[in-house]
Structures are given as C-alpha cells and as structure tokens.
Design a protein around this motif. Structure first.
Motif, PDB file in Angstrom:
ATOM      1  N   PRO A  74       0.844  -1.202   0.000  1.00  0.00           N
ATOM      2  CA  PRO A  74       0.000   0.000   0.000  1.00  0.00           C
ATOM      3  C   PRO A  74       0.876   1.247   0.000  1.00  0.00           C
ATOM      4  O   PRO A  74       2.044   1.202   0.398  1.00  0.00           O
ATOM      5  CB  PRO A  74      -0.782  -0.124   1.311  1.00  0.00           C
ATOM      6  N   ASP A  75       0.310   2.360  -0.420  1.00  0.00           N
ATOM      7  CA  ASP A  75       1.096   3.587  -0.515  1.00  0.00           C
ATOM      8  C   ASP A  75       1.154   4.286   0.839  1.00  0.00           C
ATOM      9  O   ASP A  75       0.670   5.408   1.017  1.00  0.00           O
ATOM     10  CB  ASP A  75       0.488   4.517  -1.573  1.00  0.00           C
ATOM     11  N   PHE A  76       1.732   3.613   1.812  1.00  0.00           N
ATOM     12  CA  PHE A  76       1.954   4.189   3.132  1.00  0.00           C
ATOM     13  C   PHE A  76       3.419   4.591   3.243  1.00  0.00           C
ATOM     14  O   PHE A  76       4.271   4.111   2.508  1.00  0.00           O
ATOM     15  CB  PHE A  76       1.637   3.172   4.235  1.00  0.00           C
ATOM     16  N   LYS A  77       3.706   5.498   4.195  1.00  0.00           N
ATOM     17  CA  LYS A  77       5.088   5.931   4.391  1.00  0.00           C
ATOM     18  C   LYS A  77       5.941   4.807   4.964  1.00  0.00           C
ATOM     19  O   LYS A  77       7.107   4.656   4.623  1.00  0.00           O
ATOM     20  CB  LYS A  77       5.125   7.144   5.332  1.00  0.00           C
ATOM     21  N   ARG A  78       5.346   4.047   5.891  1.00  0.00           N
ATOM     22  CA  ARG A  78       6.097   2.962   6.538  1.00  0.00           C
ATOM     23  C   ARG A  78       5.186   1.737   6.645  1.00  0.00           C
ATOM     24  O   ARG A  78       4.062   1.822   7.122  1.00  0.00           O
ATOM     25  CB  ARG A  78       6.589   3.380   7.930  1.00  0.00           C
ATOM     26  N   ASN A  79       5.681   0.605   6.174  1.00  0.00           N
ATOM     27  CA  ASN A  79       4.907  -0.631   6.183  1.00  0.00           C
ATOM     28  C   ASN A  79       5.553  -1.651   7.109  1.00  0.00           C
ATOM     29  O   ASN A  79       6.781  -1.709   7.240  1.00  0.00           O
ATOM     30  CB  ASN A  79       4.835  -1.216   4.770  1.00  0.00           C
ATOM     31  N   HIS A  80       4.724  -2.441   7.739  1.00  0.00           N
ATOM     32  CA  HIS A  80       5.188  -3.519   8.617  1.00  0.00           C
ATOM     33  C   HIS A  80       4.693  -4.824   7.993  1.00  0.00           C
ATOM     34  O   HIS A  80       3.488  -5.082   7.959  1.00  0.00           O
ATOM     35  CB  HIS A  80       4.650  -3.329  10.031  1.00  0.00           C
ATOM     36  N   VAL A  81       5.600  -5.602   7.463  1.00  0.00           N
ATOM     37  CA  VAL A  81       5.229  -6.725   6.606  1.00  0.00           C
ATOM     38  C   VAL A  81       5.561  -8.054   7.279  1.00  0.00           C
ATOM     39  O   VAL A  81       6.682  -8.250   7.767  1.00  0.00           O
ATOM     40  CB  VAL A  81       5.975  -6.639   5.253  1.00  0.00           C
ATOM     41  N   PHE A  82       4.587  -8.957   7.298  1.00  0.00           N
ATOM     42  CA  PHE A  82       4.830 -10.299   7.836  1.00  0.00           C
ATOM     43  C   PHE A  82       5.455 -11.182   6.765  1.00  0.00           C
ATOM     44  O   PHE A  82       4.974 -11.240   5.626  1.00  0.00           O
ATOM     45  CB  PHE A  82       3.512 -10.938   8.294  1.00  0.00           C
ATOM     46  N   PHE A  83       6.512 -11.863   7.153  1.00  0.00           N
ATOM     47  CA  PHE A  83       7.129 -12.873   6.306  1.00  0.00           C
ATOM     48  C   PHE A  83       7.145 -14.188   7.088  1.00  0.00           C
ATOM     49  O   PHE A  83       7.611 -14.226   8.222  1.00  0.00           O
ATOM     50  CB  PHE A  83       8.568 -12.505   5.955  1.00  0.00           C
ATOM     51  N   VAL A  84       6.616 -15.242   6.483  1.00  0.00           N
ATOM     52  CA  VAL A  84       6.660 -16.561   7.116  1.00  0.00           C
ATOM     53  C   VAL A  84       7.481 -17.465   6.207  1.00  0.00           C
ATOM     54  O   VAL A  84       6.990 -17.956   5.193  1.00  0.00           O
ATOM     55  CB  VAL A  84       5.243 -17.141   7.321  1.00  0.00           C
ATOM     56  N   GLU A  85       8.752 -17.621   6.549  1.00  0.00           N
ATOM     57  CA  GLU A  85       9.688 -18.344   5.680  1.00  0.00           C
ATOM     58  C   GLU A  85       9.889 -19.783   6.138  1.00  0.00           C
ATOM     59  O   GLU A  85       9.933 -20.070   7.336  1.00  0.00           O
ATOM     60  CB  GLU A  85      11.037 -17.625   5.632  1.00  0.00           C
ATOM     61  N   GLU A  86      10.036 -20.682   5.169  1.00  0.00           N
ATOM     62  CA  GLU A  86      10.213 -22.106   5.439  1.00  0.00           C
ATOM     63  C   GLU A  86      11.400 -22.606   4.635  1.00  0.00           C
ATOM     64  O   GLU A  86      11.297 -22.838   3.438  1.00  0.00           O
ATOM     65  CB  GLU A  86       8.953 -22.877   5.021  1.00  0.00           C
ATOM     66  N   GLY A  87      12.535 -22.735   5.290  1.00  0.00           N
ATOM     67  CA  GLY A  87      13.710 -23.224   4.586  1.00  0.00           C
ATOM     68  C   GLY A  87      14.964 -22.492   4.990  1.00  0.00           C
ATOM     69  O   GLY A  87      14.958 -21.634   5.867  1.00  0.00           O
ATOM     70  N   HIS A  88      16.068 -22.820   4.312  1.00  0.00           N
ATOM     71  CA  HIS A  88      17.361 -22.305   4.752  1.00  0.00           C
ATOM     72  C   HIS A  88      17.582 -20.856   4.346  1.00  0.00           C
ATOM     73  O   HIS A  88      18.439 -20.167   4.897  1.00  0.00           O
ATOM     74  CB  HIS A  88      18.488 -23.180   4.192  1.00  0.00           C
TER      75      HIS A  88
END
Length: 376
Positions: A74-88
């Motif tokens: 979204p066109d926000f100044k600051r974004n807080h993004v969830f990342f759910v990673e699986e692997g090395h």
C-alpha cells in the motif's frame, strides 16, 4: 489465514474494537507466479475476509483491488510486513519487498524465519538487523485446551490401552511434500510390531489437495506398511472437533522438512500434549518434548514448486523418530509429565500476546523513524 484470523482477534481484544482499522488489498496477481495454483490463496483470502467481518463489521473494512501489475505494498510511508519463511533462505521475491524503503519492519513468527533472511542471495542488498522483529503466532486457549473426555471423536478413535501418536499436516501426495508424511509412516512402521501398545493417527489437511488413494500413493513411494493400528483422516474438522482430536492422543509428532512457526504443534501443546519434533523450523522456539535431528536435505522446489526456487529443506532422521516414539511407549509417564510443561508453555503464546508484540514493534518503528503526525 489462521495466522491472520488469530492476530486480528488478538488486536481487537488488546487495543479495543474502536482502535483497530483495517485496509485490505488483494491484487489480481497477488500470488508470486502464474504457474502456482491459486486455489489455496483464494480459500485463505475468503477465510480472511470472514475474519474481518466477524471482528470489525462490514463497514469498518476498506477493501481495495489493485489492477494487475500494481505494487503489492500500500502507498503508506512505513509498512510492517509479515514474512513466514520455510527453509534455509528466503526467496528472492520476498527479499525485493524487504529492500523497499517503505518497509519499516519485517515481522517474523520465529527465529527460523528471521534467519532465512540473514543468508542473502545478493550481498549488494544487505538487510539491516534493525528491520527484524519476532512476532510469534499464537493459540486461542478458549478453543484449544485439555478435555477429559474427548467424546466428539470417540466413535472414530476408541479408548486405547497404549500411546496414541498424532500427526497433523497437509499432504499433496508428492514424495517430497514439506509435511514429511512418508517419514512419519516409515518411522512408525520401524518402531513397532503387531501387538505393541502404539497407535498412529494422521489428520491430513485437505485444503492443499489430497490423493484419492492415500495408502496406495504412499505405497507407490515405497513407504512401509505399519503393523500397528494406523488411522488416516482427510475430512475437514471444526476447531471444536480438532480440540478433541488433540486430546484423544498422547503425543504430537512433527516430521516437517521446515516450518515457519507450526500452529498445529502449539495447538496440541495447549491441549496438554508433548511433541516429537524435527529439530529444524519455527517450532524449535517453543516446542516441549523430544527433538530429533536431520539426516539430510532436499531441494524444496521438488516438493513446493517454483515458489521455493533456490531453497533447501532438511529431512528428519527416521531412526531417531522411531527411537523417540519407542521411548514414550516404554515410559508412558513421560508423556504425562512433559504434557504438563507443554501446556504451561502454550499459555504464554496466546494471540493476545502476539498482538502486544505487534503493537510494540510498530511503536518502536514510529519512535525510531520519527514519523510526523498526519502521515499514514
């Protein structure tokens, strides 16, 4: 979808309904590659939308649908993004989002997910540690809790004089599917012979697609046939029935090649069950029970498709899994004792706690970033 649902409910409880506003963006091409089936993503979005309406009401949610090709952020100044990673390591398309200067914080559910970004493909784009915050997933203790008589599943799972092991995960029928179902069945077959006081229940999440003949597909992959009772369920179960299913078991078993967090394991712990778990993945932050080591690795793209290009998963050691299961059968009191500790640990990981960690991460970002009043 469950992560989104739980965190949203946690935010409403912690912050108050009037202090939470939601803007939901769903681009037409929001999955990473057109080759990937969109069935799961659409299902997740539908459940997410139901969660929004349940928590917030239709009028409180502003939904936008960017046209194909528009930016995901979204066109926000600051974004807080969830990342759910699986692997090395993390996939390149996730790294590109994190490189965006509008991303203030990368929110990870576990140390495993955070570590995946510290093994970069491209040293020209180092990622600052200050961007990372751990915001664990959680469990609703009103939904998942100890039940003395799990009567909702007793027709299918009779009372058993022995140890019942429970495995819960999706399985597409692919030999290298991340769930590790072949390793689960092989370990159980190696551990016990007919007449031993052991039983295995496998609950396969059907949303990812399940083979019509699960047993036949396993045999085609060369999986051993256990002599002890092995029950396989592929139907969808409500949260209430799932709670009873966890309670009808004695020990949860995780054979996943990698996990970003592992909600089923936490739900089992909330029902007072310890776990045998592969010592690789997000659950190592909180699991109580017996860890088992890895015995090798596999190219994740073999099991997960193009989304996992360049990523490696680790394989759980089948002999170690079998040894751990035998230990619980030989010393059944161990499951009871560890189950008490598992429940106490699960009580610290509620969705309210997750919401508080999210709020703290955003507060920290605002203070560090010096965001002025009037910006989003």
């Amino acid at each position: 979808a469950k992560h989104f649902h739980g965190l949203l409910h946690g935010l409403v409880k912690v912050c108050g309904r009037d202090n939470v506003a939601i803007e939901c963006a769903l681009p037409k091409d929001w999955w990473a590659y057109p080759e990937t089936s969109n069935t799961t993503f659409l299902w997740a979005y539908r459940l997410g939308q139901e969660s929004l309406n349940d928590c917030m009401g239709d009028e409180a949610v502003h939904v936008t649908r960017p046209e194909q090709g528009e930016a995901l952020l979204p066109d926000f100044k600051r974004n807080h993004v969830f990342f759910v990673e699986e692997g090395h390591t993390a996939p390149q398309h996730h790294r590109k989002i994190l490189w965006d200067t509008r991303v203030a914080t990368a929110l990870m559910p576990s140390q495993h997910s955070a570590l995946s970004f510290r093994l970069p493909y491209d040293l020209k784009h180092p990622i600052e540690d200050s961007k990372f915050r751990i915001v664990p997933e959680g469990v609703d203790l009103e939904v998942y809790h100890p039940v003395e008589n799990p009567h909702l599943v007793r027709e299918r799972i009779p009372v058993f004089d022995g140890i019942t092991f429970l495995w819960v995960k999706g399985w597409t029928g692919n030999r290298w599917d991340r769930s590790g179902l072949p390793e689960m069945i092989n370990a159980f077959a190696k551990a016990f012979k007919k007449g031993d006081k052991a039983r295995l229940i496998c609950k396969i999440n059907s949303v990812y697609g399940v083979p019509k003949d699960v047993v036949g597909t396993l045999k085609a992959h060369g999986v051993l046939v256990p002599e002890c009772d092995t029950l396989i369920f592929t139907d969808n179960l409500s949260d209430e029935v799932m709670c009873h299913l966890y309670n009808a078991s004695d020990v949860f078993v995780c054979t996943s090649y990698a996990e970003g967090f592992n909600l089923p394991l936490l739900e089992a712990m909330a029902c007072g069950k310890p776990a045998i778990y592969h010592d690789y993945g997000g659950h190592t932050d909180f699991a109580v029970g017996i860890p088992v080591p890895s015995s090798g690795e596999v190219d994740a793209q073999l099991g997960g498709g193009i989304l996992y290009e360049g990523i490696k998963w680790k394989l759980p050691d089948v002999e170690a899994l079998a040894e751990a299961m035998r230990k619980y059968v030989e010393f059944p009191q161990l499951a009871t004792d560890q189950g008490i500790a598992a429940l106490e640990r699960a009580k610290t990981l509620t969705w309210e706690y997750s919401a508080m960690q999210l709020c703290e991460a955003i507060d920290y970002s605002i203070k560090e970033g010096g965001i002025l009043n009037g910006t989003k």
